[in-house]
Design a protein around this motif. Structure first.
Motif, PDB file in Angstrom:
ATOM      1  N   ILE A   5      31.190 -13.671  53.779  1.00 42.86           N
ATOM      2  CA  ILE A   5      32.181 -13.171  54.731  1.00 42.86           C
ATOM      3  C   ILE A   5      32.880 -11.944  54.149  1.00 42.86           C
ATOM      4  CG2 ILE A   5      32.644 -15.496  55.686  1.00 42.86           C
ATOM      5  CD1 ILE A   5      35.545 -14.940  54.459  1.00 42.86           C
ATOM      6  N   ILE A   6      33.461 -11.181  55.043  1.00 46.16           N
ATOM      7  CA  ILE A   6      34.301 -10.059  54.616  1.00 46.16           C
ATOM      8  C   ILE A   6      35.695 -10.336  55.142  1.00 46.16           C
ATOM      9  CG2 ILE A   6      34.703  -7.568  54.763  1.00 46.16           C
ATOM     10  CD1 ILE A   6      31.712  -7.222  55.345  1.00 46.16           C
ATOM     11  N   THR A   7      36.680 -10.315  54.243  1.00 49.52           N
ATOM     12  CA  THR A   7      38.048 -10.486  54.706  1.00 49.52           C
ATOM     13  C   THR A   7      38.758  -9.132  54.617  1.00 49.52           C
ATOM     14  OG1 THR A   7      38.954 -11.047  52.518  1.00 49.52           O
ATOM     15  CG2 THR A   7      38.069 -12.859  53.840  1.00 49.52           C
ATOM     16  N   SER A   8      39.760  -8.950  55.467  1.00 51.19           N
ATOM     17  CA  SER A   8      40.452  -7.659  55.529  1.00 51.19           C
ATOM     18  C   SER A   8      41.892  -7.731  55.076  1.00 51.19           C
ATOM     19  CB  SER A   8      40.433  -7.119  56.962  1.00 51.19           C
ATOM     20  OG  SER A   8      39.128  -7.190  57.464  1.00 51.19           O
ATOM     21  N   SER A   9      42.326  -8.917  54.680  1.00 53.94           N
ATOM     22  CA  SER A   9      43.716  -9.073  54.236  1.00 53.94           C
ATOM     23  C   SER A   9      43.809 -10.311  53.352  1.00 53.94           C
ATOM     24  CB  SER A   9      44.631  -9.258  55.444  1.00 53.94           C
ATOM     25  OG  SER A   9      44.310 -10.483  56.081  1.00 53.94           O
ATOM     26  N   PRO A  10      44.886 -10.396  52.552  1.00 52.19           N
ATOM     27  CA  PRO A  10      45.090 -11.615  51.759  1.00 52.19           C
ATOM     28  C   PRO A  10      45.145 -12.851  52.665  1.00 52.19           C
ATOM     29  CG  PRO A  10      46.627  -9.899  51.069  1.00 52.19           C
ATOM     30  CD  PRO A  10      45.904  -9.363  52.253  1.00 52.19           C
ATOM     31  N   ALA A  11      45.760 -12.696  53.839  1.00 52.05           N
ATOM     32  CA  ALA A  11      45.885 -13.842  54.751  1.00 52.05           C
ATOM     33  C   ALA A  11      44.513 -14.380  55.151  1.00 52.05           C
ATOM     34  CB  ALA A  11      46.686 -13.429  55.983  1.00 52.05           C
ATOM     35  N   GLU A  12      43.559 -13.489  55.349  1.00 48.65           N
ATOM     36  CA  GLU A  12      42.209 -13.932  55.739  1.00 48.65           C
ATOM     37  C   GLU A  12      41.496 -14.650  54.589  1.00 48.65           C
ATOM     38  OE1 GLU A  12      41.305 -10.357  58.899  1.00 48.65           O
ATOM     39  OE2 GLU A  12      39.627 -11.060  57.661  1.00 48.65           O
ATOM     40  N   THR A  13      41.711 -14.157  53.387  1.00 44.63           N
ATOM     41  CA  THR A  13      41.098 -14.824  52.223  1.00 44.63           C
ATOM     42  C   THR A  13      41.722 -16.200  52.022  1.00 44.63           C
ATOM     43  OG1 THR A  13      40.633 -12.696  51.204  1.00 44.63           O
ATOM     44  CG2 THR A  13      40.678 -14.596  49.732  1.00 44.63           C
ATOM     45  N   TYR A  14      43.033 -16.256  52.211  1.00 41.81           N
ATOM     46  CA  TYR A  14      43.768 -17.523  52.136  1.00 41.81           C
ATOM     47  C   TYR A  14      43.205 -18.510  53.162  1.00 41.81           C
ATOM     48  CZ  TYR A  14      48.027 -20.482  52.358  1.00 41.81           C
ATOM     49  OH  TYR A  14      48.929 -21.511  52.343  1.00 41.81           O
ATOM     50  N   GLN A  15      43.025 -18.029  54.382  1.00 35.65           N
ATOM     51  CA  GLN A  15      42.507 -18.881  55.463  1.00 35.65           C
ATOM     52  C   GLN A  15      41.093 -19.374  55.151  1.00 35.65           C
ATOM     53  OE1 GLN A  15      44.420 -19.908  58.107  1.00 35.65           O
ATOM     54  NE2 GLN A  15      42.713 -21.286  58.527  1.00 35.65           N
ATOM     55  N   PHE A  16      40.301 -18.507  54.577  1.00 36.89           N
ATOM     56  CA  PHE A  16      38.943 -18.901  54.194  1.00 36.89           C
ATOM     57  C   PHE A  16      39.004 -20.048  53.183  1.00 36.89           C
ATOM     58  CE2 PHE A  16      35.062 -18.207  51.490  1.00 36.89           C
ATOM     59  CZ  PHE A  16      34.133 -18.594  52.442  1.00 36.89           C
ATOM     60  N   GLY A  17      39.904 -19.948  52.217  1.00 42.54           N
ATOM     61  CA  GLY A  17      40.085 -21.005  51.223  1.00 42.54           C
ATOM     62  C   GLY A  17      40.572 -22.297  51.871  1.00 42.54           C
ATOM     63  N   LYS A  18      41.460 -22.135  52.823  1.00 43.41           N
ATOM     64  CA  LYS A  18      42.007 -23.306  53.515  1.00 43.41           C
ATOM     65  C   LYS A  18      40.903 -24.036  54.297  1.00 43.41           C
ATOM     66  CE  LYS A  18      45.729 -24.504  56.650  1.00 43.41           C
ATOM     67  NZ  LYS A  18      46.660 -23.965  57.638  1.00 43.41           N
ATOM     68  N   ASN A  19      40.085 -23.262  54.979  1.00 45.38           N
ATOM     69  CA  ASN A  19      38.969 -23.866  55.734  1.00 45.38           C
ATOM     70  C   ASN A  19      37.977 -24.553  54.805  1.00 45.38           C
ATOM     71  OD1 ASN A  19      40.124 -22.754  57.997  1.00 45.38           O
ATOM     72  ND2 ASN A  19      38.681 -21.047  58.144  1.00 45.38           N
ATOM     73  N   LEU A  20      37.790 -23.945  53.657  1.00 42.56           N
ATOM     74  CA  LEU A  20      36.831 -24.481  52.690  1.00 42.56           C
ATOM     75  C   LEU A  20      37.244 -25.893  52.242  1.00 42.56           C
ATOM     76  CD1 LEU A  20      34.326 -23.563  51.166  1.00 42.56           C
ATOM     77  CD2 LEU A  20      35.808 -22.544  49.428  1.00 42.56           C
ATOM     78  N   ALA A  21      38.537 -26.124  52.202  1.00 42.09           N
ATOM     79  CA  ALA A  21      39.041 -27.438  51.776  1.00 42.09           C
ATOM     80  C   ALA A  21      38.454 -28.558  52.636  1.00 42.09           C
ATOM     81  CB  ALA A  21      40.563 -27.461  51.841  1.00 42.09           C
ATOM     82  N   ASN A  22      38.269 -28.280  53.918  1.00 43.40           N
ATOM     83  CA  ASN A  22      37.726 -29.301  54.834  1.00 43.40           C
ATOM     84  C   ASN A  22      36.273 -29.632  54.553  1.00 43.40           C
ATOM     85  OD1 ASN A  22      40.125 -29.316  56.308  1.00 43.40           O
ATOM     86  ND2 ASN A  22      39.453 -27.556  57.520  1.00 43.40           N
ATOM     87  N   LYS A  23      35.588 -28.747  53.863  1.00 38.31           N
ATOM     88  CA  LYS A  23      34.161 -28.928  53.623  1.00 38.31           C
ATOM     89  C   LYS A  23      33.886 -29.659  52.310  1.00 38.31           C
ATOM     90  CE  LYS A  23      32.637 -25.620  56.795  1.00 38.31           C
ATOM     91  NZ  LYS A  23      33.916 -25.450  57.417  1.00 38.31           N
ATOM     92  N   LEU A  24      34.920 -29.809  51.498  1.00 42.15           N
ATOM     93  CA  LEU A  24      34.701 -30.403  50.173  1.00 42.15           C
ATOM     94  C   LEU A  24      34.670 -31.919  50.239  1.00 42.15           C
ATOM     95  CD1 LEU A  24      37.070 -28.093  48.087  1.00 42.15           C
ATOM     96  CD2 LEU A  24      34.594 -27.890  48.381  1.00 42.15           C
ATOM     97  N   LYS A  25      33.887 -32.500  49.358  1.00 43.98           N
ATOM     98  CA  LYS A  25      33.754 -33.955  49.334  1.00 43.98           C
ATOM     99  C   LYS A  25      34.488 -34.563  48.138  1.00 43.98           C
ATOM    100  CE  LYS A  25      29.378 -34.330  51.738  1.00 43.98           C
ATOM    101  NZ  LYS A  25      29.451 -32.984  52.357  1.00 43.98           N
ATOM    102  N   GLY A  26      34.733 -33.748  47.119  1.00 40.63           N
ATOM    103  CA  GLY A  26      35.276 -34.231  45.851  1.00 40.63           C
ATOM    104  C   GLY A  26      34.186 -34.144  44.796  1.00 40.63           C
ATOM    105  N   GLY A  27      34.583 -33.833  43.581  1.00 39.98           N
ATOM    106  CA  GLY A  27      33.615 -33.715  42.491  1.00 39.98           C
ATOM    107  C   GLY A  27      33.056 -32.309  42.318  1.00 39.98           C
TER     108      GLY A  27
END
Ligand SMILES: Nc1ncnc2c1ncn2[C@@H]1O[C@H](COP(=O)(O)OP(=O)(O)OP(=O)(O)O)[C@@H](O)[C@H]1O
Ligand SMILES: [Mg+2]
Length: 144
Positions: A5-27
């Motif tokens: 992905i390409i982000t255009s602001s810190p907020a977008e990178t933050y959001q990408f990280g936030k979304n990623l949290a939902n995809k993690l299983k642990g470990g």
């Protein structure tokens, strides 16, 4: 699996990280690779938000490692490591290994390319900047 992905602001990178949290299983062990100011900590802040961490995430450049308790159902803690100044030996001293591959823990390591290969990443995140713009090219590679 590769996601770009390409982000255009810190907020977008933050959001990408936030979304990623939902995809993690642990470990997971996430290696964040990219220049100074490319957005690694910004992404971890979003990740922390996504895991329900209330504390403010600050860069662990000087303390090397910080452990945050989450409000997530199964992932109980996020370990944030910054290896910018760290030779491998210090990682042994601070006990990083104890946190790796634990189903209730996610480890995010900035400057992961600086540490010995025996620390196996399961997800790699590469950050690239272009000139002085706010664009960040982020490539997520799932390794295991
Ligand atoms: N699209 C973007 N995504 C993230 N940060 C951006 C973006 N555009 C501009 N920035 C700025 O870039 C900087 C990113 O800082 P951050 O601390 O997240 O980088 P870092 O990769 O962790 O750096 P370091 O290697 O020093 O730890 C911030 O100052 C932020 O405001
Ligand atoms: Mg950082």
């Amino acid at each position: 699996m590769i996601k770009k992905i390409i982000t255009s602001s810190p907020a977008e990178t933050y959001q990408f990280g936030k979304n990623l949290a939902n995809k993690l299983k642990g470990g997971e062990t996430m290696g964040l690779i990219g220049n100074l100011g490319s957005g690694k900590t910004t992404l971890v802040k979003g990740l922390a938000k996504g895991l329900g961490i209330k504390q403010t995430i600050t860069s662990p450049t000087f303390v090397l490692m910080k452990v945050y308790k989450t409000k997530h159902k199964t992932i109980k803690q996020l370990v944030h490591v910054d290896c910018y100044r760290v030779p491998g030996i210090e990682l042994e001293t601070i006990g990083l290994s104890d946190y790796l591959n634990q189903p209730d823990t996610v480890v995010a390591i900035e400057w992961a390319e600086k540490i010995p290969k025996k620390f196996k990443m399961t997800i790699k995140l590469q950050f690239k900047t272009k000139n002085k713009s706010n664009e960040r090219f982020i490539k997520l590679i799932k390794l295991l």
